[in-house]
Design a protein around this motif. Structure first.
Motif, mmCIF file in Angstrom:
data_model
loop_
_atom_site.group_PDB
_atom_site.id
_atom_site.type_symbol
_atom_site.label_atom_id
_atom_site.label_comp_id
_atom_site.label_asym_id
_atom_site.label_seq_id
_atom_site.Cartn_x
_atom_site.Cartn_y
_atom_site.Cartn_z
ATOM 1 N N LYS A 186 66.590 49.916 65.017
ATOM 2 C CA LYS A 186 66.522 48.544 64.497
ATOM 3 C C LYS A 186 65.165 47.915 64.789
ATOM 4 N N ILE A 187 64.635 48.167 65.976
ATOM 5 C CA ILE A 187 63.310 47.644 66.328
ATOM 6 C C ILE A 187 62.242 48.278 65.440
ATOM 7 N N GLN A 232 62.403 46.588 62.034
ATOM 8 C CA GLN A 232 61.862 45.229 62.043
ATOM 9 C C GLN A 232 60.344 45.228 62.142
ATOM 10 N N GLU A 233 59.793 46.074 63.006
ATOM 11 C CA GLU A 233 58.341 46.155 63.128
ATOM 12 C C GLU A 233 57.704 46.618 61.824
ATOM 13 N N LEU A 266 58.932 46.332 58.811
ATOM 14 C CA LEU A 266 59.085 45.289 57.803
ATOM 15 C C LEU A 266 58.032 44.200 57.975
ATOM 16 N N TYR A 267 57.797 43.768 59.198
ATOM 17 C CA TYR A 267 56.779 42.739 59.439
ATOM 18 C C TYR A 267 55.392 43.226 59.030
ATOM 19 N N PHE A 302 65.547 50.939 57.044
ATOM 20 C CA PHE A 302 66.691 50.018 56.986
ATOM 21 C C PHE A 302 68.010 50.787 56.995
ATOM 22 N N TYR A 348 70.720 50.378 60.018
ATOM 23 C CA TYR A 348 71.912 49.562 59.827
ATOM 24 C C TYR A 348 73.033 50.276 59.077
#
Length: 83
Positions: free
Chosen positions: A14-15, A18-19, A21-22, A60, A64
């Motif tokens: 998940k981390i 997120q990284e 995606l940013y 992703f 998830y």
């Protein structure tokens, strides 16, 4: 694999998503500004967005959807086998 290791693996996935995606959003915003200001063409932006977007989408699903769905299916199969 124990429960803690599984939880750590999920959190790491998940981390990572997120990284990524940013970074994807920031870099594509910069490329869009450069394309608009200097190139008046967006082919570079679309190229980067598409191929990097595939990687973000893969992250992703790994973080998830696939994990949760797989665990749900395993628990259903175990309950069927117990009946």
């Amino acid at each position: 694999m124990n429960i803690r290791e599984e939880a750590e693996r999920r959190v790491d996935a998940k981390i990572k998503f997120q990284e990524n995606l940013y970074k994807y959003l920031i870099v594509n915003t910069i490329i869009a500004i450069i394309c608009f200001a200097f190139l008046q063409s967006f082919w570079l932006l679309f190229f980067v967005m598409f191929f990097w977007g595939l990687g973000v989408l893969d992250d992703f699903f790994n973080a998830y959807s696939i994990w949760d769905y797989r665990e749900e299916m395993i628990s259903k199969e175990l309950s069927k086998m117990g009946d």
